[in-house]
Scaffold this motif. Structure first.
Motif, PDB file in Angstrom:
ATOM      1  N   LEU A 243      -3.007   1.003  -7.118  1.00 35.81           N
ATOM      2  CA  LEU A 243      -3.024  -0.393  -6.667  1.00 35.81           C
ATOM      3  C   LEU A 243      -3.742  -0.548  -5.339  1.00 35.81           C
ATOM      4  O   LEU A 243      -4.114  -1.656  -4.965  1.00 35.81           O
ATOM      5  CB  LEU A 243      -1.596  -0.934  -6.554  1.00 35.81           C
ATOM      6  N   GLY A 244      -3.913   0.555  -4.624  1.00 32.81           N
ATOM      7  CA  GLY A 244      -4.595   0.492  -3.328  1.00 32.81           C
ATOM      8  C   GLY A 244      -3.725  -0.202  -2.302  1.00 32.81           C
ATOM      9  O   GLY A 244      -2.502  -0.094  -2.322  1.00 32.81           O
TER      10      GLY A 244
ATOM     11  N   GLY B 153       3.399   7.625  -6.941  1.00 34.89           N
ATOM     12  CA  GLY B 153       2.915   7.908  -8.290  1.00 34.89           C
ATOM     13  C   GLY B 153       1.499   7.392  -8.423  1.00 34.89           C
ATOM     14  O   GLY B 153       1.051   6.540  -7.649  1.00 34.89           O
ATOM     15  N   ARG B 154       0.802   7.925  -9.392  1.00 38.85           N
ATOM     16  CA  ARG B 154      -0.610   7.545  -9.585  1.00 38.85           C
ATOM     17  C   ARG B 154      -0.783   6.044  -9.812  1.00 38.85           C
ATOM     18  O   ARG B 154      -1.693   5.436  -9.298  1.00 38.85           O
ATOM     19  CB  ARG B 154      -1.213   8.327 -10.732  1.00 38.85           C
TER      20      ARG B 154
ATOM     21  N   THR C 238       4.703   6.817   0.382  1.00 38.45           N
ATOM     22  CA  THR C 238       5.581   5.921  -0.358  1.00 38.45           C
ATOM     23  C   THR C 238       4.882   4.587  -0.556  1.00 38.45           C
ATOM     24  O   THR C 238       4.331   4.024   0.392  1.00 38.45           O
ATOM     25  CB  THR C 238       6.888   5.687   0.427  1.00 38.45           C
ATOM     26  N   PHE C 239       4.909   4.066  -1.773  1.00 40.14           N
ATOM     27  CA  PHE C 239       4.371   2.728  -2.007  1.00 40.14           C
ATOM     28  C   PHE C 239       5.333   1.725  -1.401  1.00 40.14           C
ATOM     29  O   PHE C 239       6.541   1.762  -1.664  1.00 40.14           O
ATOM     30  CB  PHE C 239       4.193   2.447  -3.504  1.00 40.14           C
ATOM     31  N   THR C 240       4.795   0.839  -0.566  1.00 40.55           N
ATOM     32  CA  THR C 240       5.618  -0.094   0.194  1.00 40.55           C
ATOM     33  C   THR C 240       5.064  -1.504   0.066  1.00 40.55           C
ATOM     34  O   THR C 240       3.855  -1.714   0.168  1.00 40.55           O
ATOM     35  CB  THR C 240       5.639   0.303   1.682  1.00 40.55           C
TER      36      THR C 240
ATOM     37  N   GLY D 156       0.838  -1.192   0.000  1.00 42.63           N
ATOM     38  CA  GLY D 156       0.000   0.000   0.000  1.00 42.63           C
ATOM     39  C   GLY D 156       0.868   1.236   0.000  1.00 42.63           C
ATOM     40  O   GLY D 156       2.095   1.158   0.072  1.00 42.63           O
ATOM     41  N   THR D 157       0.229   2.385  -0.097  1.00 44.32           N
ATOM     42  CA  THR D 157       0.928   3.664  -0.048  1.00 44.32           C
ATOM     43  C   THR D 157       0.752   4.231   1.354  1.00 44.32           C
ATOM     44  O   THR D 157      -0.377   4.457   1.791  1.00 44.32           O
ATOM     45  CB  THR D 157       0.386   4.635  -1.108  1.00 44.32           C
ATOM     46  N   TYR D 158       1.867   4.426   2.044  1.00 43.28           N
ATOM     47  CA  TYR D 158       1.851   4.852   3.437  1.00 43.28           C
ATOM     48  C   TYR D 158       2.824   6.011   3.638  1.00 43.28           C
ATOM     49  O   TYR D 158       3.771   6.169   2.881  1.00 43.28           O
ATOM     50  CB  TYR D 158       2.265   3.692   4.356  1.00 43.28           C
ATOM     51  N   SER D 159       2.582   6.774   4.701  1.00 44.58           N
ATOM     52  CA  SER D 159       3.489   7.880   5.043  1.00 44.58           C
ATOM     53  C   SER D 159       3.878   7.767   6.515  1.00 44.58           C
ATOM     54  O   SER D 159       3.588   8.644   7.313  1.00 44.58           O
ATOM     55  CB  SER D 159       2.839   9.232   4.744  1.00 44.58           C
TER      56      SER D 159
END
Length: 155
Positions: free
Chosen positions: A109-110, A103-104, A70-72, A61-64
């Motif tokens: 990807l969720g 990035g978009r 950041t996609f991780t 997922g995308t996390y901060s």
């Protein structure tokens, strides 16, 4: 009788699998890390016989957590630790975290997570095959991580 490694050896064994091709972490692609994680996941450890005593987690997922989003991809091995009476005390998690930036396309990807437990009677290879058949894997597997970190934590 074969002795199983202890949880204390898990980080070193995962790092050994990642170095098996004699390449630096920075030179590994997502597919390389995934194959190393599966080799590590096939190894049985000296843990409790509880159905959830030894599990593998695939999540993305995308996390901060500690900066910009950041996609991780987080590949985790979780071990149940029991007290002297054999009762649950805590979990130890060994993470192999891959970061890719943002990035978009990656945000699209969720997020996703899937568990596998050695003691639950499931088949590790079938679990892995299901994951790589996901449409998101087609995108993820071709990515080159900007950062790979291996660490252990108690939860």
């Amino acid at each position: 009788m074969t002795l199983r490694p202890s949880i204390d050896e898990a980080v070193g064994l995962l790092e050994g699998e990642l170095r098996a091709g004699q390449r630096a972490l920075a030179d590994l692609g997502t597919e390389d890390v995934w194959q190393a994680f599966l080799r590590f996941g096939r190894r049985l450890f000296d843990v409790s016989d509880a159905p959830d005593g030894d599990g593998l987690l695939f999540q993305y997922g995308t996390y901060s957590f500690d900066g910009p989003p950041t996609f991780t991809v987080d590949l985790t091995r979780q071990f149940e630790v029991s007290d002297a009476d054999g009762e649950y005390d805590h979990y130890v998690q060994v993470h192999c975290e891959l970061r890719y930036g943002s990035g978009r396309a990656l945000e699209a990807l969720g997020s996703f997570d899937s568990w596998f437990f050695h003691g639950a009677g499931a088949d590790l290879e079938a679990w892995a095959d299901e994951l790589i058949e996901m449409p998101a894997w087609t995108t993820i597997r071709t990515l080159t991580p900007t950062d790979i970190s291996v660490f252990q934590e108690q939860v």
